[in-house]
Design an enzyme around this catalytic site. Structure first.
Site, mmCIF file in Angstrom:
data_model
loop_
_atom_site.group_PDB
_atom_site.id
_atom_site.type_symbol
_atom_site.label_atom_id
_atom_site.label_comp_id
_atom_site.label_asym_id
_atom_site.label_seq_id
_atom_site.Cartn_x
_atom_site.Cartn_y
_atom_site.Cartn_z
ATOM 1 N N VAL A 109 3.864 3.656 -0.061
ATOM 2 C CA VAL A 109 2.606 3.659 -1.096
ATOM 3 C C VAL A 109 2.825 2.357 -2.151
ATOM 4 O O VAL A 109 3.973 2.221 -2.635
ATOM 5 C CB VAL A 109 2.889 5.013 -1.819
ATOM 6 C CG1 VAL A 109 1.747 5.167 -2.970
ATOM 7 C CG2 VAL A 109 2.742 6.407 -0.821
ATOM 8 N N LEU A 113 0.653 -2.800 1.281
ATOM 9 C CA LEU A 113 0.507 -2.395 2.849
ATOM 10 C C LEU A 113 -0.879 -1.759 3.021
ATOM 11 O O LEU A 113 -1.084 -1.382 4.234
ATOM 12 C CB LEU A 113 1.539 -1.876 3.428
ATOM 13 C CG LEU A 113 3.040 -2.927 3.356
ATOM 14 C CD1 LEU A 113 4.044 -2.135 4.177
ATOM 15 C CD2 LEU A 113 2.355 -4.072 4.300
ATOM 16 N N ASP A 159 -9.189 -4.395 1.605
ATOM 17 C CA ASP A 159 -7.872 -3.599 2.513
ATOM 18 C C ASP A 159 -8.841 -2.384 3.216
ATOM 19 O O ASP A 159 -8.477 -2.387 4.599
ATOM 20 C CB ASP A 159 -7.317 -2.584 1.190
ATOM 21 C CG ASP A 159 -6.084 -3.200 0.552
ATOM 22 O OD1 ASP A 159 -6.188 -4.522 0.538
ATOM 23 O OD2 ASP A 159 -5.252 -2.583 0.000
HETATM 24 O O1 PMV Z 1 -3.996 -3.519 -2.542
HETATM 25 P P1 PMV Z 1 -2.795 -4.633 -2.310
HETATM 26 O O2 PMV Z 1 -1.682 -4.742 -3.129
HETATM 27 O O3 PMV Z 1 -2.809 -5.323 -1.154
HETATM 28 O O4 PMV Z 1 -3.912 -6.032 -3.260
HETATM 29 C C1 PMV Z 1 -5.061 -6.301 -3.155
HETATM 30 C C2 PMV Z 1 -5.459 -7.594 -3.212
HETATM 31 C C3 PMV Z 1 -5.929 -8.015 -4.381
HETATM 32 O O5 PMV Z 1 -6.854 -9.193 -4.073
HETATM 33 C C4 PMV Z 1 -4.908 -8.423 -5.568
HETATM 34 C C5 PMV Z 1 -7.139 -7.207 -5.258
HETATM 35 C C6 PMV Z 1 -8.221 -6.902 -4.058
HETATM 36 O O6 PMV Z 1 -8.888 -6.055 -4.479
HETATM 37 O O7 PMV Z 1 -8.828 -7.731 -3.385
#
Ligand code: PMV
Length: 320
Positions: A109, A113, A159
């Site tokens: 968490v 990832l 993501d």
């Molecule tokens: O959720 P993470 O830790 O993989 O980070 C997302 C990547 C960022 O560019 C920092 C934020 C985003 O919303 O794209």
């Protein structure tokens, strides 16, 4: 089909969603620059839905977060409740049928990832299968993005996109989804600092710095955008060995954005010293994970070097 408490056969559906890593472009992607992300299938969220007509309500069992509760007893902004409520709302379902939902995850968490987005995607897919109202990837992605917005402030959507499509993506916020092909497989070793680092905070800090020093930050974002662009070409044309240098450069730029940390820098350095072709933090930074590009033969020794340098765990993954 599963077997219910009374012994009757009950309908059962299940769904799985992978983890992800950002190869290039984190943070800059929030400012409309391109970023590259790939799925990591060694870790995943699995959701199972059973008919629970023997007891009323929607029961959620997620042992990883010590959750065993009825949906109505959870606050509406609870990470899992919010996914279900958003989904029911978009399907126009006001009285969902009783069900038992089980959620298990091997994705750490808050470590970059994609655990939150993977829970959303797997849960949306399992519920829509169970409700016999399947959605397209684009629709699943839209709902998962709505949930990301509830929890992460101003997320780019990278993501949920890479996890929904389960393919390498070249991502620009608000633009149609572009997946791309990997010309020649390559190996990445992921090292986890074990440090809990909420995305929202580092994204907010970067925003405050960007407001104070816009020209400089815009310049850094442009350099990162160039890296993402050339990196995509290198991957597509079967020259992944070029990515090492780009990773090193991207890490330096992320340091300038203030999102690295002593622990991340230590792991990045350890990977390089152990023979990695390049390394960088991955995701929102401050903690969470770093990634390193390796020759297949050196993957184990880089992984061991990361563990000796303090990594809480490592994952060796082949990007294909
Ligand atoms: O959720 P993470 O830790 O993989 O980070 C997302 C990547 C960022 O560019 C920092 C934020 C985003 O919303 O794209």
């Amino acid at each position: 089909m599963g077997r219910g408490r009374s012994g009757d056969l009950l309908p059962l559906v299940n769904s799985s969603a992978p983890g992800k890593i950002i190869l290039f472009g984190e943070h800059a992607v929030v400012y409309n620059r391109p970023a590259l992300a790939v799925p990591v299938t060694q870790v995943h969220v699995d959701v199972e839905v059973l008919d629970s007509s023997s007891r009323p309500g929607i029961w959620v069992n997620a042992p990883g977060i010590n959750l065993n509760a009825e949906l109505n007893s959870l606050p509406t902004d609870h990470p899992i409740a919010s996914v279900m409520l958003k989904l029911f709302q978009s399907l126009g379902i006001f009285q969902p049928p009783p069900m038992d939902i089980s959620i298990t995850s091997t994705i750490p968490v808050a470590s970059g990832l994609g655990s939150g987005a993977a829970v959303s995607v797997a849960l949306i897919r399992a519920l829509t299968l169970y409700l016999e109202q399947p959605l397209t990837n684009v629709q699943v992605n839209e709902i998962a993005f709505e949930v990301e917005k509830l929890h992460h402030g101003t997320p780019s959507g990278i993501d949920n996109t890479v996890i929904t499509f389960n393919k390498p993506v070249y991502f620009i916020k608000g633009q149609p989804i572009e997946t791309f092909k990997v010309g020649k497989p390559f190996t990445i070793v992921i090292g986890d600092t074990g440090i809990f680092a909420p995305t929202k905070e580092s994204v907010m800090d970067v925003r405050l710095l960007w407001l104070r020093d816009t020209n400089n930050f815009e310049h850094i974002f442009n350099e990162i955008a160039q890296i993402s662009l050339i990196a995509r070409r290198s991957i597509e044309s079967g020259k992944p060995e070029l990515l090492g240098e780009f990773m090193d450069h991207n890490h330096e730029l992320l340091k300038q954005l203030t999102v690295s940390s002593l622990e991340l820098d230590t792991l990045v350095q350890a990977a390089r010293s152990a023979g990695a072709l390049g390394a960088k933090l991955s995701g929102s930074g401050r903690g969470g994970n770093m990634i390193s590009l390796v020759e297949k033969e050196t993957a184990e020794s880089v992984s061991n070097a990361l563990l000796s340098a303090g990594a809480k765990r490592t994952i060796i993954t082949e990007i294909t």
